[in-house]
Write an enzyme that holds these catalytic residues in place. Structure first.
Site, PDB file in Angstrom:
ATOM      1  N   LYS A 101       0.885  -1.170   0.000  1.00 42.39           N
ATOM      2  CA  LYS A 101       0.000   0.000   0.000  1.00 42.39           C
ATOM      3  C   LYS A 101       0.917   1.212   0.000  1.00 42.39           C
ATOM      4  CE  LYS A 101      -3.586   2.469   2.448  1.00 42.39           C
ATOM      5  NZ  LYS A 101      -3.384   3.317   3.627  1.00 42.39           N
ATOM      6  N   ALA A 188      -9.338   5.932   4.389  1.00 40.14           N
ATOM      7  CA  ALA A 188      -9.066   7.071   5.270  1.00 40.14           C
ATOM      8  C   ALA A 188     -10.305   7.914   5.550  1.00 40.14           C
ATOM      9  CB  ALA A 188      -7.966   7.969   4.706  1.00 40.14           C
ATOM     10  N   GLY A 189     -10.506   8.182   6.832  1.00 43.43           N
ATOM     11  CA  GLY A 189     -11.535   9.113   7.267  1.00 43.43           C
ATOM     12  C   GLY A 189     -12.899   8.525   7.544  1.00 43.43           C
ATOM     13  N   ASN A 210      -9.303   1.656   9.770  1.00 43.35           N
ATOM     14  CA  ASN A 210      -8.434   1.347  10.900  1.00 43.35           C
ATOM     15  C   ASN A 210      -8.894   2.083  12.158  1.00 43.35           C
ATOM     16  OD1 ASN A 210      -4.782   1.248  11.396  1.00 43.35           O
ATOM     17  ND2 ASN A 210      -6.433   0.722  12.749  1.00 43.35           N
ATOM     18  N   THR A 211      -8.708   3.410  12.187  1.00 48.04           N
ATOM     19  CA  THR A 211      -8.980   4.174  13.402  1.00 48.04           C
ATOM     20  C   THR A 211     -10.414   4.016  13.885  1.00 48.04           C
ATOM     21  OG1 THR A 211      -7.324   5.796  12.690  1.00 48.04           O
ATOM     22  CG2 THR A 211      -8.829   6.468  14.439  1.00 48.04           C
TER      23      THR A 211
END
Length: 267
Positions: A101, A188-189, A210-211
């Site tokens: 990635k 992302a986000g 992820n987060t």
């Protein structure tokens, strides 16, 4: 549902459209349980920021059952194309995996990817036999250029990394999706499962999270919820949404409704 609906990346076939990152979890036990609950088949790890193998205790690679997951090393923390290429080579040497990635992020505040550096690194890595999944801003021109150099996917951001702000780039994402020749993975986000569903409904092929999972009150429960959101979004896309209208349209037919007298009008 749609049992034959699969995702193909780099010649490999997957049934899950949810990729999961391994950062920010409180411990490896929670991470493993979240991976299991998500049903993911592709797991990304930051090569520069983790101990892959740790003498005397369990390292990240020891904690993962690599017979079950496609490992996706990433170049997080690399600010230039040259750094990213070097880290990708180290990752392949350390893991034996030629997937990467690709992240080239010179901006520490907003963590926005460098389009020029990303394209430069992608061309080098593809030429060296890597299966490259580049993280980019939702730019249709850049996406096509990455396709032309041989990238296996394009991974446009939904909003800034770790922000949890959801799909703020929807209109731009549609331009990337229009005519794409490789899978588009929104990365992302994303903050909640409905964000993932929205991306899949729009036509994205997969999402990476992820987060939103690692920082949830219950990471395992959130991982399962994201799996359901992805499934719902993909099923909705395949089923085909209704046409939008600018005006109301009654759901009950007018035919067959008895004509009753107006109570305000004397008979």
């Amino acid at each position: 549902m749609f049992p034959q609906d699969t995702l193909t990346i780099g010649g490999k076939v997957f049934t899950s459209r949810l990729m999961l990152g391994t950062g920010k979890f409180t411990d490896f036990h929670v991470m493993r349980d979240a991976l299991e609950a998500s049903g993911t088949q592709i797991v990304t790890v930051a090569i520069r920021r983790v101990e892959l193998k740790a003498p005397g205790h369990v390292g990240l690679l020891d904690a993962l059952d690599l017979s079950r997951y496609q490992l996706l090393p990433n170049t997080a923390g690399c600010r230039t194309a040259e750094e990213a290429v070097r880290v990708a080579r180290l990752a392949r040497a350390a893991t034996g995996v030629n997937w990467v990635k690709l992240e080239v992020i010179p901006d520490p505040r907003w963590l926005l990817p460098d389009p020029i550096g990303t394209l430069k690194a992608a061309e080098i890595l593809v030429g060296e036999g890597f299966t490259v999944l580049p993280y980019v801003q939702p730019d249709a021109v850049l996406a096509r250029a990455l396709e032309r150099v041989g990238c296996a996917t394009v991974m446009p951001l939904a909003s800034p990394i770790g922000s949890g702000r959801g799909l703020r780039t929807g209109e731009l994402l549609r331009t990337v999706l229009d005519g794409a020749g490789v899978p588009i993975v929104v990365d992302a986000g994303l903050g909640v499962p409905s964000d993932a569903a929205q991306a899949l409904e729009a036509g994205a092929d997969a999402v990476l999270v992820n987060t939103a999972v690692a920082e949830a009150r219950d990471p395992v429960g959130m991982a399962q919820a994201f799996a359901l959101g992805v499934q719902a979004g993909r099923a909705a896309f395949l089923a085909g949404r209704m046409a939008e209208r600018t005006h109301a349209s009654p759901s009950s037919p007018a035919a067959g409704v008895p004509c009753l007298p107006d109570p305000e009008v004397p008979v």
